[in-house]
Write an enzyme that holds these catalytic residues in place. Sequence first.
Site, short mmCIF file in Angstrom:
data_model
loop_
_atom_site.label_atom_id
_atom_site.label_comp_id
_atom_site.label_asym_id
_atom_site.label_seq_id
_atom_site.Cartn_x
_atom_site.Cartn_y
_atom_site.Cartn_z
N CYS A 171 0.82 -1.21 0.00
CA CYS A 171 0.00 0.00 0.00
C CYS A 171 0.86 1.26 0.00
O CYS A 171 0.49 2.26 -0.61
CB CYS A 171 -0.95 -0.01 1.20
SG CYS A 171 -0.13 -0.19 2.79
N HIS A 179 -1.77 0.94 7.45
CA HIS A 179 -2.17 1.01 6.04
C HIS A 179 -1.87 2.40 5.53
O HIS A 179 -1.96 3.39 6.27
CB HIS A 179 -3.66 0.70 5.92
CG HIS A 179 -4.18 0.81 4.52
ND1 HIS A 179 -3.71 0.04 3.49
CD2 HIS A 179 -5.13 1.63 3.98
CE1 HIS A 179 -4.36 0.35 2.37
NE2 HIS A 179 -5.21 1.32 2.65
#
Length: 1010
Positions: free
Chosen positions: A454, A831
């Site tokens: 990510c 994330h």
Amino acid sequence: MDKILEALVSSSHPLTVKRAIVKKVMEAAEKEVTEEQCQALYHLTTRLILLGEDAFQRQVGLQVQEAYARYHRDEFARFFSKEYVLGLLQQGYGSLDHRDPAILDFLHGSLRLLISCPAVLELAPLLQTEVLRIICERPEPATCAKLATILMDFPQCVPREKAGVLFCQQLVRTFAYFNCPATEEWELREYVTQVTRVSVLLQGIWKAEPATLLPSLQEVFAVISSTDPSFEPSIALASLVQHIPLQMITVLIKSLTTDQNVKDASMTQALCRMIDWLSWPLANHVDTWVIALLKGLAAVQKFTILIDVTLLKIEQVFNRLWYPIVRQGALVVLSHMLLSFQHSPEAFHLVVPHIVPLVKSLKNDGLPNSKTFLLQFADLIHCMMYQYSGFPDLYDSILESIKELPKPNEEKIKFVLNQSAWTSQSNSFASGLLKITGKSETGKTGLVNLGNTCYMNSIIQILFMATDFRRHVMSLHLNGSNTLMKKLQLLFAFLAHTQVCLSSVHSKNNQMCLHFMYFVLCSYVILRLHEEEKTLSAFQVTSPKPEPATTSAETLNNAVSQPVADMPSPPDPVAANGDGRTLVERMFGGRLSTAIRCLQCHSLSEKEEPFTDLSLAFCPSMSKCHGPTDEHKSSSSVGPCQGAVNGGSESSEGSVKEGAGTRMEKPVVEPTLSVPDLVDYFLAPEILENENCYFCERCASLQRAEKVMRVVAAPEYLILTLLRFSYDATCHVRRKILDNVGIPPQMSLPLRQHGISVLSSSSTAVTSSSTDSPESGENLAKKLKPSQKEDGMTGNRTNSESNDSDSEMLSVPYVLSSVVVHSGMSSESGHYYSYGRNGSSTDDYVAHPSSKTLESSSLSESSTASQEEMGCADHKSTDWFLFNDSRVTFTNFESLRNITGRFPKDTAYVLIYRKQEVSGQPSNSGPVVNGSRLSGEPPLQKELMDAITKDNKLFLQEQELNARARALQATSASCSFRPNGSDDNEPPGSCGPSGGGGGGGFNTISRLVF
């Protein structure tokens, strides 16, 4: 008597007259009547009961037959013989079919008249055989319900032993064929009543004959696990679940999940149909059995079934929450399915669009249990948003709808999630065929998360959104090369021109793209591109002249060791520009001037060095950074951020892993400092003292000194990295700084003009300067500010020195271009996603030239009014994009500015500001083609266009092949895998021992998906 009665009921006499005569006939039953008269009356009354023209005739038949059977039972027993009963059940009566429910009603009434007569026992064997035959014919629910009533009233007629087992199995099979053609509420109620009556019959048989239970349950599983596409069993089977002893759950589930003969496809069908049973209004314990089976499958690691069933049925389970009668059981199953599906947010995101309407309905429906249910539902939603943070565009409306409801604490959320997880190895179960769809409404292309990629995806997207950099990259002619710049160019081409949502490259390009993707980090990729351009330029110069080294010897050696065939033959981007600077230097390069003055002899050492990003540290003493208003104040007064840094947030991270005792800085809801504050802190003067003393060449010893840094050349794109990940040397733990930092949409960077010294020195000072000499071994982010023990250093300065230090500074305006956000509580997990701004929206801003003195150079004191005006205007709703792996959506600056306030774990990490054009000054924006500068996208080169066209064709071919493969798998193989969504695994975005998600995606598909 029978002739009189028959004539009477068919006559036209008044009803009162008929009733009076019927009463006389019934009273005559008490008298002695011959057998012939009884038989004649029984035949007549049977005809009236079964074939009566109206309700009066049927009523007369029932009353007369009951009266005469009471007083003449033996005669009635001879009338109701085996042969007569067998004829009724097999051939019917007159025009009535043998399946007509009226036949069973007549049979039931006749048996009740013989209830204490031995004739019932004589009829029992016959009825045992006949009821089994009737059930095997799959009668309608109404017929089954009447038959169940007879058997419950006369249990001696229930089949026994082996016939009993067969009867139960066939009755279960008959349940599967129950259909509800009801269109009215009363019809639905009648249907439910009929099914309930039959299920109660089975319950009674299971209690009386325990040996029939297990075969019945095996038949249930055989029915619901059928993969025959032409057969869909009725959810009426749900009515049987409440009658299965709960003590058998463990044994039955273990038997099912460990049976090697049960195929995955059959188990998937069975589980899906059990979930369908949640719609049955009166079924108890369905949720208990569904969850038990889900846990059983997780225990034997059949995660493929769990993933398939969850993604297939999660929306259906959610929809059951709208119906109060089945709401509670549906919530239990929904909670387990969502909380256990922890490897991907895909299941939760399927129901996200339906949450707000349901919450509004629960608030307004006025039902007594709705408030309690809403609290339970809100707890579940908070848990899921905590688990899958990083989607503000999806969660904003949800947070608004449940803001007045209590929120569970973090410890409770973690406990619930830990208890519900399938397994920590779930990341390997979501590989396989990828769900590829068209581009989103934004027109932008997302990037598939291949497992903890990510951050890489976010960096690629913000580089792509740097319009000038992208246009320059796309305008380069690099045909036939295998350089990093070529790989970046190919990637940008696919992001801009691919026809699918998840950009793909044919397998022949896999090695090239893999090489790029695994070497992408924000600072590293820029430095690599810069070094590569310098190296290529050196190879093309026939008589290279010695130049100051801007790259390390090791890097140059690595570059020289590359095959010459990999080097591009066309003119390189350095030569194309004509000023000797590389593309990276022109786009991201700036220069810092560092001056150190000895406080003993006042000698000055000054040097310049290049930079591509500024690493902004947080003040170790307080959250808020107040920059100095002028240089005099910076060096003489002690601000809130001043003082020596001992460990804390400014220390580089060690190798100690985060343990159970890890401490996190408490999140700040409202911004207490801003990006300009951190830039001020970075540029503020610092005192070098104690163990960090400066070695003065003039004094030939370590001395206290003052160090000042100033920007002397501003980059086109200013990259700011907030140093949020730190190592606490005191507590020996890693932590993340969760301070809420204000992000201005527009800011100014103080720029010192060439020719003006950073620090003034006395006339006798000896000045030594060095240019382009990298400051090795020193992290620019580690700042030592003047301590409170400062002994009046500034008091020794002369007024002329102070005046010289207040030299005029330029103020370079910048506008926010993109931001990378980290969602998580530590550097060990989390994330990343990014916000990007449409390049055309920043082109509209043209700043007027201005200058500032050092007294007003503090960025925190820049034009607040203009920032507020820019932030509130928000421009067009399509100016900002939110890139979250494969998901790309429209957003706005307000969402970015308030991100940490709404989601304390989500903090800005990397920011890119684009320099605004200043009227009257030349701009570096837009690539130069044939001597003219382009403001739009450069034309796509033939080589790139061919690659994209070929890949789009391969995409269409693969879609066709995948469709054929799925059609073949539907009949013979287990259900296919589904994608693991856009988020990371274990937890989202982490770099744990499992190595992230993706499940070997490179080896399982023929085309690389970015």
